[in-house]
Design an enzyme around this catalytic site. Structure first.
Site, short mmCIF file in Angstrom:
data_model
loop_
_atom_site.label_atom_id
_atom_site.label_comp_id
_atom_site.label_asym_id
_atom_site.label_seq_id
_atom_site.Cartn_x
_atom_site.Cartn_y
_atom_site.Cartn_z
N HIS A 1 -51.37 9.21 36.71
CA HIS A 1 -49.94 9.07 37.15
C HIS A 1 -49.80 9.20 38.51
O HIS A 1 -50.82 9.68 39.28
CB HIS A 1 -48.98 9.87 36.18
P1 TYD Z 1 -48.46 16.05 32.30
O1 TYD Z 1 -48.36 16.43 33.65
O2 TYD Z 1 -47.72 14.71 31.79
O3 TYD Z 1 -50.20 15.80 32.06
P2 TYD Z 1 -51.19 14.72 31.96
O4 TYD Z 1 -50.62 13.65 32.87
O5 TYD Z 1 -52.52 15.19 32.39
O6 TYD Z 1 -51.04 13.97 30.44
O7 TYD Z 1 -48.12 17.15 31.29
C1 TYD Z 1 -48.59 17.13 29.99
C2 TYD Z 1 -47.16 17.89 29.27
O8 TYD Z 1 -47.08 19.21 29.51
C3 TYD Z 1 -46.00 16.99 29.53
O9 TYD Z 1 -45.61 16.68 28.33
C4 TYD Z 1 -45.04 18.04 30.19
C5 TYD Z 1 -45.77 19.24 29.93
N1 TYD Z 1 -45.52 19.92 31.36
C6 TYD Z 1 -44.58 20.83 31.57
O10 TYD Z 1 -43.85 21.41 30.87
N2 TYD Z 1 -44.44 21.62 32.77
C7 TYD Z 1 -45.41 21.40 33.85
O11 TYD Z 1 -45.48 22.06 35.11
C8 TYD Z 1 -46.47 20.34 33.63
C9 TYD Z 1 -47.51 19.97 34.74
C10 TYD Z 1 -46.38 19.74 32.36
#
Ligand code: TYD
Length: 153
Positions: free
Chosen positions: A69
């Site tokens: 992303h």
């Molecule tokens: P995400 O950044 O979407 O990871 P990826 O792109 O690798 O799938 O994060 C995964 C999940 O974790 C997302 O549903 C939201 C949660 N999250 C938080 O609640 N706080 C944070 O600081 C981060 C980075 C993720």
């Protein structure tokens, strides 16, 4: 500006331009000691932003990737605190792959860069230092939308 050979990063928000060429390796201070080495980071001294949030990714199964992303506003530094992995960076025009495999350097990722973490080694830990708190609205998860917002399509 960020300098690959310099421990000190001067604050310059102007570097937050959406080009992979503005993504840069930052070497952090290393206190080498026979009892074990030590590295540290201070906001705005070793990074070009204030740290608003830290998170880490670990226990990644073989072959998995994370974080495909872009962020509209958020800047970050990604560090392989343990093990190794690659960070694929894409600005819609150019791509580059950065290998992270030491705890004393990281890659600075400006906003509006598509990025993916991939090829994690066993026991790899990815530490991410981010300029903003978590905000679901800051994410761009669709690559075509990223190209549109970035003016590349
Ligand atoms: P995400 O950044 O979407 O990871 P990826 O792109 O690798 O799938 O994060 C995964 C999940 O974790 C997302 O549903 C939201 C949660 N999250 C938080 O609640 N706080 C944070 O600081 C981060 C980075 C993720």
């Amino acid at each position: 500006m960020i300098n690959d050979n310099n421990d000190t990063v001067q604050v310059d928000q102007a570097i937050a331009k959406s080009s992979v060429y503005n993504a840069a390796i930052i070497n952090f201070p290393r206190i080498v000691d026979e009892r074990g080495n030590l590295t540290f980071i201070e906001s705005n001294r070793h990074l070009p932003f204030d740290i608003a949030r830290a998170y880490w990714i670990y226990d990644v199964p073989g072959g998995e990737s994370r974080g495909s992303h872009a962020y509209r506003q958020l800047q970050e530094v990604i560090i392989a605190i343990s093990g190794s992995f690659e960070v694929l960076l894409d600005d819609g025009m150019a791509q580059k792959v950065v290998l992270l495999n030491r705890a004393y350097y990281g890659v600075y990722v400006p906003n509006m860069i598509w990025r993916r973490m991939q090829n994690f080694s066993t026991n790899a830990v990815a530490l991410v230092l981010a300029s903003l708190p978590y905000s679901v609205d800051d994410y761009i998860r669709d690559y075509n939308e990223f190209l549109r917002v970035n003016g590349k399509r």
